[in-house]
Motif scaffolding. Structure first.
Motif, PDB file in Angstrom:
ATOM      1  N   SER A 405       0.664  -1.061  -0.281  1.00  0.00           N
ATOM      2  CA  SER A 405       0.529   0.163   0.105  1.00  0.00           C
ATOM      3  C   SER A 405       1.229   1.222  -0.332  1.00  0.00           C
ATOM      4  CB  SER A 405      -0.722   0.046   0.981  1.00  0.00           C
ATOM      5  OG  SER A 405      -0.298   0.018   2.190  1.00  0.00           O
ATOM      6  N   ARG A 406       0.458   2.409  -0.246  1.00  0.00           N
ATOM      7  CA  ARG A 406       1.283   3.332   0.098  1.00  0.00           C
ATOM      8  C   ARG A 406       0.785   4.876   0.586  1.00  0.00           C
ATOM      9  NH1 ARG A 406       2.111   5.696  -5.825  1.00  0.00           N
ATOM     10  NH2 ARG A 406       2.291   7.583  -4.837  1.00  0.00           N
ATOM     11  N   THR A 407       0.649   5.781   0.934  1.00  0.00           N
ATOM     12  CA  THR A 407       0.541   6.585   0.369  1.00  0.00           C
ATOM     13  C   THR A 407       1.288   8.537   0.701  1.00  0.00           C
ATOM     14  OG1 THR A 407       1.737   7.240   3.101  1.00  0.00           O
ATOM     15  CG2 THR A 407      -0.189   6.294   3.375  1.00  0.00           C
ATOM     16  N   ASN A 408       1.013   9.859   1.411  1.00  0.00           N
ATOM     17  CA  ASN A 408       1.880  10.508   0.520  1.00  0.00           C
ATOM     18  C   ASN A 408       3.334  10.036   0.729  1.00  0.00           C
ATOM     19  OD1 ASN A 408      -1.320  11.322  -0.259  1.00  0.00           O
ATOM     20  ND2 ASN A 408      -1.222  12.641   1.394  1.00  0.00           N
ATOM     21  N   ASP A 409       3.914   9.694   1.954  1.00  0.00           N
ATOM     22  CA  ASP A 409       5.299   9.788   2.137  1.00  0.00           C
ATOM     23  C   ASP A 409       5.499   8.816   2.260  1.00  0.00           C
ATOM     24  OD1 ASP A 409       5.373  12.826   1.799  1.00  0.00           O
ATOM     25  OD2 ASP A 409       4.387  13.308   3.516  1.00  0.00           O
ATOM     26  N   PHE A 410       4.659   7.730   2.449  1.00  0.00           N
ATOM     27  CA  PHE A 410       5.109   6.048   2.741  1.00  0.00           C
ATOM     28  C   PHE A 410       4.963   5.362   1.461  1.00  0.00           C
ATOM     29  CE2 PHE A 410       5.496   8.787   6.468  1.00  0.00           C
ATOM     30  CZ  PHE A 410       6.605   8.196   7.074  1.00  0.00           C
ATOM     31  N   VAL A 411       5.493   4.323   1.695  1.00  0.00           N
ATOM     32  CA  VAL A 411       5.121   2.599   1.142  1.00  0.00           C
ATOM     33  C   VAL A 411       5.105   1.346   2.479  1.00  0.00           C
ATOM     34  CG1 VAL A 411       5.972   3.208  -1.033  1.00  0.00           C
ATOM     35  CG2 VAL A 411       7.276   1.921   0.488  1.00  0.00           C
ATOM     36  N   GLY A 412       3.940   1.013   2.521  1.00  0.00           N
ATOM     37  CA  GLY A 412       3.701  -0.055   3.292  1.00  0.00           C
ATOM     38  C   GLY A 412       3.281  -1.456   2.890  1.00  0.00           C
ATOM     39  N   ILE A 413       4.302  -2.527   3.492  1.00  0.00           N
ATOM     40  CA  ILE A 413       4.324  -4.450   3.053  1.00  0.00           C
ATOM     41  C   ILE A 413       3.901  -4.875   3.968  1.00  0.00           C
ATOM     42  CG2 ILE A 413       6.080  -5.387   2.289  1.00  0.00           C
ATOM     43  CD1 ILE A 413       7.902  -3.231   1.274  1.00  0.00           C
ATOM     44  N   GLN A 414       3.091  -6.194   3.587  1.00  0.00           N
ATOM     45  CA  GLN A 414       2.681  -7.025   4.969  1.00  0.00           C
ATOM     46  C   GLN A 414       2.877  -8.109   4.472  1.00  0.00           C
ATOM     47  OE1 GLN A 414      -2.225  -7.361   4.564  1.00  0.00           O
ATOM     48  NE2 GLN A 414      -2.327  -5.672   6.912  1.00  0.00           N
ATOM     49  N   ILE A 415       2.598  -8.204   5.693  1.00  0.00           N
ATOM     50  CA  ILE A 415       3.459  -9.883   5.765  1.00  0.00           C
ATOM     51  C   ILE A 415       2.388 -10.717   6.494  1.00  0.00           C
ATOM     52  CG2 ILE A 415       5.413 -11.667   5.817  1.00  0.00           C
ATOM     53  CD1 ILE A 415       7.095  -9.489   4.513  1.00  0.00           C
ATOM     54  N   ALA A 416       1.881 -11.503   6.358  1.00  0.00           N
ATOM     55  CA  ALA A 416       1.062 -11.451   7.477  1.00  0.00           C
ATOM     56  C   ALA A 416       1.230 -13.407   6.906  1.00  0.00           C
ATOM     57  CB  ALA A 416      -0.928 -11.259   6.778  1.00  0.00           C
ATOM     58  N   ASP A 417       0.292 -13.791   7.983  1.00  0.00           N
ATOM     59  CA  ASP A 417       0.718 -15.785   8.441  1.00  0.00           C
ATOM     60  C   ASP A 417      -0.956 -15.843   9.262  1.00  0.00           C
ATOM     61  OD1 ASP A 417       1.400 -16.309  10.682  1.00  0.00           O
ATOM     62  OD2 ASP A 417       2.878 -14.984  10.100  1.00  0.00           O
ATOM     63  N   THR A 418      -1.251 -17.767   9.042  1.00  0.00           N
ATOM     64  CA  THR A 418      -2.287 -17.543   9.696  1.00  0.00           C
ATOM     65  C   THR A 418      -1.299 -18.992  10.696  1.00  0.00           C
ATOM     66  OG1 THR A 418      -3.032 -19.055   8.126  1.00  0.00           O
ATOM     67  CG2 THR A 418      -4.500 -17.199   8.443  1.00  0.00           C
ATOM     68  N   GLY A 419      -0.160 -18.253  11.122  1.00  0.00           N
ATOM     69  CA  GLY A 419       0.245 -20.242  11.876  1.00  0.00           C
ATOM     70  C   GLY A 419      -0.465 -19.777  13.028  1.00  0.00           C
ATOM     71  N   ILE A 420       1.361 -20.188  13.845  1.00  0.00           N
ATOM     72  CA  ILE A 420       0.595 -20.373  14.996  1.00  0.00           C
ATOM     73  C   ILE A 420       0.659 -18.721  15.697  1.00  0.00           C
ATOM     74  CG2 ILE A 420       2.193 -22.370  15.153  1.00  0.00           C
ATOM     75  CD1 ILE A 420       4.720 -21.224  16.440  1.00  0.00           C
ATOM     76  N   GLY A 421       1.021 -17.295  15.979  1.00  0.00           N
ATOM     77  CA  GLY A 421       0.910 -16.985  16.718  1.00  0.00           C
ATOM     78  C   GLY A 421       1.738 -16.753  17.661  1.00  0.00           C
ATOM     79  N   MET A 422       1.667 -15.479  18.337  1.00  0.00           N
ATOM     80  CA  MET A 422       2.043 -15.150  19.597  1.00  0.00           C
ATOM     81  C   MET A 422       0.542 -14.916  20.993  1.00  0.00           C
ATOM     82  SD  MET A 422       5.602 -13.886  18.290  1.00  0.00           S
ATOM     83  CE  MET A 422       4.426 -12.130  17.418  1.00  0.00           C
ATOM     84  N   ASP A 423       1.209 -15.497  21.627  1.00  0.00           N
ATOM     85  CA  ASP A 423       1.294 -14.186  22.884  1.00  0.00           C
ATOM     86  C   ASP A 423       1.162 -13.001  23.233  1.00  0.00           C
ATOM     87  OD1 ASP A 423      -0.681 -16.211  24.536  1.00  0.00           O
ATOM     88  OD2 ASP A 423       1.313 -17.136  24.997  1.00  0.00           O
ATOM     89  N   LYS A 424      -0.134 -11.847  23.352  1.00  0.00           N
ATOM     90  CA  LYS A 424       0.275 -10.885  23.828  1.00  0.00           C
ATOM     91  C   LYS A 424       1.939 -10.248  24.624  1.00  0.00           C
ATOM     92  CE  LYS A 424      -2.803 -10.366  27.430  1.00  0.00           C
ATOM     93  NZ  LYS A 424      -4.357  -9.480  27.207  1.00  0.00           N
ATOM     94  N   GLU A 425       1.877 -11.234  25.223  1.00  0.00           N
ATOM     95  CA  GLU A 425       3.491 -10.645  25.938  1.00  0.00           C
ATOM     96  C   GLU A 425       4.406 -10.872  25.467  1.00  0.00           C
ATOM     97  OE1 GLU A 425       0.365 -13.097  27.363  1.00  0.00           O
ATOM     98  OE2 GLU A 425      -0.204 -12.052  28.965  1.00  0.00           O
ATOM     99  N   ASP A 426       4.114 -11.208  24.349  1.00  0.00           N
ATOM    100  CA  ASP A 426       5.350 -11.784  23.887  1.00  0.00           C
ATOM    101  C   ASP A 426       6.401 -10.832  22.902  1.00  0.00           C
ATOM    102  OD1 ASP A 426       5.758 -14.337  24.692  1.00  0.00           O
ATOM    103  OD2 ASP A 426       5.068 -15.593  23.297  1.00  0.00           O
TER     104      ASP A 426
END
Length: 489
Positions: A405-426
């Motif tokens: 994705s992109r905005t006026n001054d930035f480009v965004g690169i999103q890498i997503a997975d459906t794996g094991i994830g993490m606890d919020k404490e980590d």
């Protein structure tokens, strides 16, 4: 010598000098004022008497000898004593009060010689019958300006002398008393004024002896020099505490880093050494003329495969450690204008060749067309591969996707997975070196350095990263990099 004693001595010394100068000026002024009035009265009385004598000179001349006489007045009611000396006849004529007390005023040759030069009258202090007198000498001259007589006008000044002596001793006593009282009060006030400094010293001693960096100096006084000093020292202690805590945390991180690095290096070294020992023992049992059995060949191949795998693992670990060491050393990363669309397309193409079991999904990359990032191409590729490899590693079943994705001054690169994830404490620790979530330890291989390197690359490019994760549902990393979008030619 303590500061308190020095302040008291300085204060007392300045006060003593001030009192001395004040006493001297006051004594001289009063003494001059008192005696000036006496001199004026005495000189006026002598002048009036001299005029009367001058008028009678012409009537009393007998040949060359002039008879000088005082006017017959009642001098019993006055303190002024008159005595007239005839230079030619060498006779004295005294006022009635002198005759009554049967007292003669002293007259010496130097006084007579002093008036022969037609000098003005002069004053002289002397003692007569153990009493202090002030005598005024005035010459009497004839028409030829020759000294023919000396008029002495005297007044007792014993009371004035006693007053002057009393004033002198009173000033001395009062000055001494004032200095003693002021020194005592200054000693007390200096102790009170310097008490915050003593508390500063006590607090510093407590901190130095007990390493209590939370100790602060209590001060309830005004914001004067002592107040500002106390605030400055408290601020300094706060900064020292923060620095100490940062150094302590850095020291603990260093020890943890060394421990984890040693552990990560020890495992492949142990595997390599075990396989080498196995090969050595196995081939020692075989003579030089005998051929290796199929089992020995299989075991040898497996051992060499393990050695090669552990060597590659050690090589990756050493490279990661080298990258982090360069980051810690402040190595400046070379940056150029990098077109993001070709770079991401190359990463996507090569990512398909990575070992993975999850489905690899790629979104529309044309959004990055004409996006330019000031950065290092190799490090940006390494950044994306770190997140993609982690997503493949922790997603045994499911999907791994990349979107841009992109905005006026930035480009965004999103890498997503459906794996094991993490606890919020980590989440706060995932970018720490050698940190691996407990859920993934033992299930996947790795050193825990990848995300640390990725965070350094993002920081060097002035970007940021957002993390969204949930246990057993997967993780999403959103990378933002500053970019510009020049218009196509």
């Amino acid at each position: 010598m303590s500061l308190r004693l020095r302040l008291t001595l300085w204060y007392s010394g300045v006060l003593a000098l001030t009192m001395l100068l004040f006493g001297i000026v006051l004594y001289v002024f009063l003494n001059y004022f008192l005696y000036d009035q006496i001199r004026q009265d005495l000189k006026r009385e002598a002048g009036n008497t001299s005029l009367r004598i001058q008028k009678s000179i012409a009537l009393s001349q007998k040949g060359l000898v002039v008879e000088l006489e005082l006017e017959n007045r009642d001098f019993y009611s006055t303190n002024t004593f008159l005595q007239l000396y005839n230079v030619n006849l060498k006779t004295f004529n005294r006022s009635a009060n002198l005759q009554f007390y049967n007292v003669a005023l002293p007259l010496d040759t130097p006084s007579i010689d002093k008036l022969k030069g037609d000098a003005d009258g002069f004053f002289q202090k002397t003692k007569v019958l153990e009493q202090d007198f002030l005598i005024y000498y005035q010459g009497i001259y004839d028409q030829a300006n020759n000294l023919i007589g000396i008029l002495q006008a005297a007044v007792p000044i014993g009371s004035y002398e006693r007053t002057a002596v009393t004033l002198k001793y009173t000033l001395m006593f009062w000055a001494l008393f004032t200095i003693i009282v002021a020194a005592s009060l200054g000693w007390f006030l200096s102790r009170k004024a310097l008490q915050p400094i003593e508390r500063v010293i006590d607090a510093a001693n407590q901190i130095g002896s007990g390493d209590d960096l939370e100790k602060r100096i209590e001060y309830q006084g005004p914001l004067d020099e002592i107040g500002r000093l106390t605030q400055t020292i408290n601020g300094m202690l706060s900064r020292i505490q923060i620095t100490y805590l940062e150094l302590d945390e850095a020291y603990r991180a260093q020890r943890r880093f060394v421990s984890d690095a040693s552990h990560e290096l020890r495992t492949p070294l142990t595997t390599i050494r075990g396989n080498v020992d196995l090969l050595e023992k196995m081939w020692k049992k075989t003579s030089g003329t005998e051929l290796a059995t199929p089992e020995q060949m299989q075991m040898s191949l497996e051992a060499m495969h393990d050695i090669a795998g552990e060597a590659q693992r050690m090589s990756r670990l050493v490279n990661d450690l080298l990258a982090l060491a360069r980051a810690d050393a402040g190595v400046v990363m070379e940056k150029h204008s990098v077109e993001m669309l070709p770079l991401v397309q190359e990463v996507v193409r090569r990512a398909q060749l990575l070992e993975h079991t999850a489905e690899w999904q790629v979104g529309d990359l044309e959004v990055l067309d004409h996006a330019i990032v000031q950065g290092n191409r190799d490090y940006l590729q390494q950044l994306l591969f770190i997140f993609i490899e982690n997503a493949f590693k922790y997603t045994p079943v499911g999907t791994v996707s990349i979107h841009v994705s992109r905005t006026n001054d930035f480009v965004g690169i999103q890498i997503a997975d459906t794996g094991i994830g993490m606890d919020k404490e980590d989440i706060p620790h995932i970018f720490d070196r050698f940190y691996r979530a407990d859920l993934s330890r033992g299930l996947t291989t790795g050193t825990g350095l990848g995300l640390s390197i990725a965070k350094w690359i993002i920081d060097e490019h002035g970007g940021s990263v957002e993390v969204t994760t949930r246990k057993d549902e997967g993780s999403t990393f959103m990378i933002w990099l500053p970019a510009n979008f020049p218009l196509p030619v």
